[in-house]
Design a protein around this motif. Structure first.
Motif, PDB file in Angstrom:
ATOM      1  N   HIS A   2      58.107   0.292 -12.361  1.00  0.00           N
ATOM      2  CA  HIS A   2      57.341   0.842 -11.239  1.00  0.00           C
ATOM      3  C   HIS A   2      58.221   1.189 -10.041  1.00  0.00           C
ATOM      4  CE1 HIS A   2      57.516  -3.425 -10.007  1.00  0.00           C
ATOM      5  NE2 HIS A   2      57.305  -2.990  -8.786  1.00  0.00           N
ATOM      6  N   THR A   3      59.468   0.674  -9.994  1.00  0.00           N
ATOM      7  CA  THR A   3      60.369   1.024  -8.897  1.00  0.00           C
ATOM      8  C   THR A   3      61.451   2.017  -9.316  1.00  0.00           C
ATOM      9  OG1 THR A   3      61.757  -0.913  -9.369  1.00  0.00           O
ATOM     10  CG2 THR A   3      60.045  -1.175  -7.696  1.00  0.00           C
ATOM     11  N   LEU A   4      61.584   2.278 -10.619  1.00  0.00           N
ATOM     12  CA  LEU A   4      62.634   3.194 -11.074  1.00  0.00           C
ATOM     13  C   LEU A   4      62.485   4.596 -10.495  1.00  0.00           C
ATOM     14  CD1 LEU A   4      65.154   3.617 -12.792  1.00  0.00           C
ATOM     15  CD2 LEU A   4      63.656   4.212 -14.709  1.00  0.00           C
ATOM     16  N   PRO A   5      61.284   5.201 -10.439  1.00  0.00           N
ATOM     17  CA  PRO A   5      61.187   6.551  -9.862  1.00  0.00           C
ATOM     18  C   PRO A   5      61.747   6.634  -8.447  1.00  0.00           C
ATOM     19  CG  PRO A   5      59.173   6.017 -11.035  1.00  0.00           C
ATOM     20  CD  PRO A   5      59.977   4.747 -10.984  1.00  0.00           C
ATOM     21  N   SER A   6      61.456   5.641  -7.621  1.00  0.00           N
ATOM     22  CA  SER A   6      61.981   5.670  -6.252  1.00  0.00           C
ATOM     23  C   SER A   6      63.482   5.429  -6.226  1.00  0.00           C
ATOM     24  CB  SER A   6      61.262   4.632  -5.378  1.00  0.00           C
ATOM     25  OG  SER A   6      61.450   3.317  -5.885  1.00  0.00           O
ATOM     26  N   ALA A   7      64.001   4.616  -7.150  1.00  0.00           N
ATOM     27  CA  ALA A   7      65.447   4.386  -7.218  1.00  0.00           C
ATOM     28  C   ALA A   7      66.181   5.673  -7.578  1.00  0.00           C
ATOM     29  CB  ALA A   7      65.757   3.294  -8.237  1.00  0.00           C
ATOM     30  N   ILE A   8      65.668   6.412  -8.566  1.00  0.00           N
ATOM     31  CA  ILE A   8      66.274   7.682  -8.946  1.00  0.00           C
ATOM     32  C   ILE A   8      66.161   8.691  -7.807  1.00  0.00           C
ATOM     33  CG2 ILE A   8      66.028   9.673 -10.491  1.00  0.00           C
ATOM     34  CD1 ILE A   8      65.359   7.704 -12.727  1.00  0.00           C
ATOM     35  N   ALA A   9      65.019   8.700  -7.131  1.00  0.00           N
ATOM     36  CA  ALA A   9      64.843   9.605  -5.990  1.00  0.00           C
ATOM     37  C   ALA A   9      65.868   9.315  -4.902  1.00  0.00           C
ATOM     38  CB  ALA A   9      63.425   9.478  -5.436  1.00  0.00           C
ATOM     39  N   GLU A  10      66.164   8.026  -4.678  1.00  0.00           N
ATOM     40  CA  GLU A  10      67.145   7.653  -3.665  1.00  0.00           C
ATOM     41  C   GLU A  10      68.559   8.089  -4.063  1.00  0.00           C
ATOM     42  OE1 GLU A  10      66.983   5.474  -0.369  1.00  0.00           O
ATOM     43  OE2 GLU A  10      65.662   7.182  -0.729  1.00  0.00           O
ATOM     44  N   LEU A  11      68.912   7.910  -5.333  1.00  0.00           N
ATOM     45  CA  LEU A  11      70.230   8.348  -5.792  1.00  0.00           C
ATOM     46  C   LEU A  11      70.387   9.863  -5.610  1.00  0.00           C
ATOM     47  CD1 LEU A  11      70.668   6.266  -9.081  1.00  0.00           C
ATOM     48  CD2 LEU A  11      71.815   5.902  -6.881  1.00  0.00           C
ATOM     49  N   CYS A  12      69.339  10.603  -5.908  1.00  0.00           N
ATOM     50  CA  CYS A  12      69.379  12.054  -5.720  1.00  0.00           C
ATOM     51  C   CYS A  12      69.405  12.425  -4.240  1.00  0.00           C
ATOM     52  CB  CYS A  12      68.188  12.708  -6.400  1.00  0.00           C
ATOM     53  SG  CYS A  12      68.179  12.552  -8.199  1.00  0.00           S
ATOM     54  N   ARG A  13      68.698  11.672  -3.433  1.00  0.00           N
ATOM     55  CA  ARG A  13      68.624  11.978  -2.002  1.00  0.00           C
ATOM     56  C   ARG A  13      69.987  11.886  -1.330  1.00  0.00           C
ATOM     57  NH1 ARG A  13      68.744   9.279   2.510  1.00  0.00           N
ATOM     58  NH2 ARG A  13      68.688   7.222   1.497  1.00  0.00           N
ATOM     59  N   VAL A  14      70.771  10.861  -1.682  1.00  0.00           N
ATOM     60  CA  VAL A  14      72.050  10.659  -0.997  1.00  0.00           C
ATOM     61  C   VAL A  14      73.166  11.499  -1.604  1.00  0.00           C
ATOM     62  CG1 VAL A  14      71.402   8.320  -0.300  1.00  0.00           C
ATOM     63  CG2 VAL A  14      72.717   8.662  -2.416  1.00  0.00           C
ATOM     64  N   SER A  15      72.853  12.277  -2.640  1.00  0.00           N
ATOM     65  CA  SER A  15      73.863  13.096  -3.311  1.00  0.00           C
ATOM     66  C   SER A  15      73.756  14.551  -2.888  1.00  0.00           C
ATOM     67  CB  SER A  15      73.697  12.995  -4.830  1.00  0.00           C
ATOM     68  OG  SER A  15      74.565  13.894  -5.493  1.00  0.00           O
ATOM     69  N   THR A  16      74.907  15.181  -2.742  1.00  0.00           N
ATOM     70  CA  THR A  16      74.926  16.620  -2.509  1.00  0.00           C
ATOM     71  C   THR A  16      75.612  17.350  -3.646  1.00  0.00           C
ATOM     72  OG1 THR A  16      75.420  18.323  -0.852  1.00  0.00           O
ATOM     73  CG2 THR A  16      77.129  16.664  -1.271  1.00  0.00           C
ATOM     74  N   SER A  38      68.706  18.070  -3.422  1.00  0.00           N
ATOM     75  CA  SER A  38      69.034  17.976  -2.003  1.00  0.00           C
ATOM     76  C   SER A  38      70.347  18.671  -1.693  1.00  0.00           C
ATOM     77  CB  SER A  38      69.130  16.508  -1.574  1.00  0.00           C
ATOM     78  OG  SER A  38      70.143  15.840  -2.315  1.00  0.00           O
ATOM     79  N   ALA A  39      71.086  19.113  -2.769  1.00  0.00           N
ATOM     80  CA  ALA A  39      72.348  19.828  -2.553  1.00  0.00           C
ATOM     81  C   ALA A  39      72.093  21.052  -1.690  1.00  0.00           C
ATOM     82  CB  ALA A  39      72.957  20.232  -3.892  1.00  0.00           C
ATOM     83  N   LYS A  40      72.949  21.236  -0.689  1.00  0.00           N
ATOM     84  CA  LYS A  40      72.684  22.315   0.260  1.00  0.00           C
ATOM     85  C   LYS A  40      73.995  22.933   0.721  1.00  0.00           C
ATOM     86  CE  LYS A  40      72.137  18.668   3.737  1.00  0.00           C
ATOM     87  NZ  LYS A  40      72.201  17.596   2.773  1.00  0.00           N
ATOM     88  N   GLY A  41      73.889  24.100   1.291  1.00  0.00           N
ATOM     89  CA  GLY A  41      75.064  24.770   1.844  1.00  0.00           C
ATOM     90  C   GLY A  41      75.498  25.943   0.990  1.00  0.00           C
ATOM     91  N   GLU A  42      75.719  27.106   1.628  1.00  0.00           N
ATOM     92  CA  GLU A  42      76.127  28.299   0.900  1.00  0.00           C
ATOM     93  C   GLU A  42      77.483  28.114   0.248  1.00  0.00           C
ATOM     94  OE1 GLU A  42      73.792  31.529   3.734  1.00  0.00           O
ATOM     95  OE2 GLU A  42      75.968  31.605   3.477  1.00  0.00           O
ATOM     96  N   ALA A  43      78.378  27.355   0.903  1.00  0.00           N
ATOM     97  CA  ALA A  43      79.711  27.142   0.343  1.00  0.00           C
ATOM     98  C   ALA A  43      79.623  26.412  -0.980  1.00  0.00           C
ATOM     99  CB  ALA A  43      80.571  26.354   1.336  1.00  0.00           C
ATOM    100  N   HIS A  44      78.680  25.462  -1.065  1.00  0.00           N
ATOM    101  CA  HIS A  44      78.524  24.699  -2.305  1.00  0.00           C
ATOM    102  C   HIS A  44      78.043  25.605  -3.436  1.00  0.00           C
ATOM    103  CE1 HIS A  44      77.678  21.178  -4.781  1.00  0.00           C
ATOM    104  NE2 HIS A  44      76.528  21.750  -5.086  1.00  0.00           N
ATOM    105  N   VAL A  45      77.059  26.444  -3.171  1.00  0.00           N
ATOM    106  CA  VAL A  45      76.546  27.359  -4.189  1.00  0.00           C
ATOM    107  C   VAL A  45      77.620  28.340  -4.610  1.00  0.00           C
ATOM    108  CG1 VAL A  45      74.844  29.144  -4.663  1.00  0.00           C
ATOM    109  CG2 VAL A  45      74.186  27.113  -3.347  1.00  0.00           C
ATOM    110  N   GLU A  46      78.386  28.848  -3.633  1.00  0.00           N
ATOM    111  CA  GLU A  46      79.445  29.800  -3.948  1.00  0.00           C
ATOM    112  C   GLU A  46      80.507  29.150  -4.826  1.00  0.00           C
ATOM    113  OE1 GLU A  46      82.782  32.336  -1.467  1.00  0.00           O
ATOM    114  OE2 GLU A  46      80.876  31.840  -0.523  1.00  0.00           O
TER     115      GLU A  46
END
Length: 373
Positions: free
Chosen positions: A195-209, A342-350
């Motif tokens: 029941h806490t795994l979805p939020s744990a995965i969401a947090e790992l994704c949130r802090v990652s770019t 959550s990955a953001k920034g034009e430089a990252h996409v480029e």
């Protein structure tokens, strides 16, 4: 066909031993009652108990200071995971950056972070590394190993290490997109309650770019107690329905910890709301079942005729089957490689375009469709 969800108790009984059969035997034992605390405290207690024996079980006895992968029972799986990490680090460097932040969620003794640090130095990428774990004993080992590694570096900028105690089932203290690379290896996410795994995965994704690389025990994996090898186990019981693992080690100590195994389809459903899934594959479908370990079976296996050739054939078979839906769940672990939304920034996409990558795959079905093109 028997479905895993229909199996209430999976029992492991080494030859020559007699065990109680009632599912509540452990609950009546005072040693286990002391473990009737939070899931994180239960897992921390087990990993604290084994200390550096966990390192020998998971990584073997080889010196890992130079990012080498030891010839232990998980050597083949380690190689597959390491290739994914190398690709992520190479991509970061090729994007033009010279420094990056890396997080290892559930870092244990910190060997994977030493590998990351050493490889990053070789490609000219300065890394600031954070590793966290719920086990104070494993963190103590990680700090000691990091100090030894840094003392061996005589020239150039040294990587920065920061090890701290943190429960992944709780919100992470870093800002959105703080890390360029996040890894979460082997059974860490299996120990998070369902029941806490979805939020744990969401947090790992949130802090990652950038890349998020995770491995979890698959539904078809062999029995494990996670903290040490099965040859050190006197009694083992995995209650699949309740996601609970209880066992007694040969030293007489009894342990209980949360342990939930997942199908690849379930994992895709957990990651896809927060990340673009780039790859899902099985690791160690065949090889681990035939792997020799010098602390266990090598003396019996090394002399078998044509063994090296057979192991190579098994590796080739794994590469053929590892991403097929009917086989992914038969691995020892499932590897998930994702790009956080959550990955953001034009430089990252480029940078991704310059690396010649195709557009991210948003679902497991898209991933399978892409393979057929």
């Amino acid at each position: 066909m028997i479905h895993l969800d229909d199996i209430k108790h999976t029992k492991f009984r080494p030859k020559g031993r007699t065990f109680r059969s009632h599912s509540n035997d452990f609950a009546d034992d005072p040693k286990v009652r002391r473990l009737n605390s939070s899931p994180a405290e239960q897992a921390a207690s087990a990993y604290n108990h084994v200390g550096d024996d966990y390192s020998r079980y998971a990584d073997g006895d080889a010196d890992l200071a130079q990012s080498t992968l030891s010839a232990c029972r998980f050597a083949h799986a380690d190689t597959i995971v390491w290739k994914s990490l190398q690709a992520a680090l190479d991509e970061l460097r090729q994007s033009g950056i010279t420094s990056a932040r890396v997080l290892d969620a559930g870092c244990g003794p910190g060997f994977w972070l030493k590998r990351v640090a050493d490889y990053s130095r070789r490609i000219g990428l300065h890394v600031s590394i954070v590793g966290f774990d719920i086990s104070s004993a494993q963190l103590e080992i990680a700090r000691h190993e990091a100090e030894k590694y840094l003392d061996c570096l005589s020239n150039g900028a040294k990587p920065a290490f920061d090890f701290r105690e943190q429960d992944l089932s709780r919100p992470l203290p870093w800002a959105d997109g703080y890390f360029d690379l996040v890894l979460c290896n082997y059974t860490v996410l299996n120990h998070i309650t369902p029941h806490t795994l979805p939020s744990a995965i969401a947090e790992l994704c949130r802090v990652s770019t950038g890349h998020l690389i995770a491995t979890l025990r698959a539904v078809g994996s062999t029995p494990t107690v996670c903290i040490t090898g099965m040859e050190r186990v006197r009694e083992y019981r995995h209650d699949v329905g309740r996601s609970n693992l209880t066992f007694t080690l040969n030293d007489g100590s009894q342990h209980a910890l949360p342990f939930k195994i997942y199908s690849a389809q379930a994992l895709e459903g957990l990651f896809s709301p927060h990340a673009d899934v780039v790859d899902i594959r099985a690791i160690d479908i065949f090889v681990s079942r035939f792997a020799g370990d010098k602390n266990w079976t090598s003396s019996l296996l090394d002399g078998l005729p044509d063994r090296p050739a057979i192991v190579e054939k098994l590796k080739d078979m794994e590469e053929s089957f590892c991403r097929l839906p009917g086989w992914i769940d038969h691995g020892t672990h499932v590897l998930v490689v994702a790009k956080a939304k959550s990955a953001k920034g034009e430089a990252h996409v480029e940078a991704l375009d310059n690396c010649g990558e195709t557009s991210p795959i948003a679902s497991f079905a898209d991933f399978l469709a892409n393979r057929s093109k």
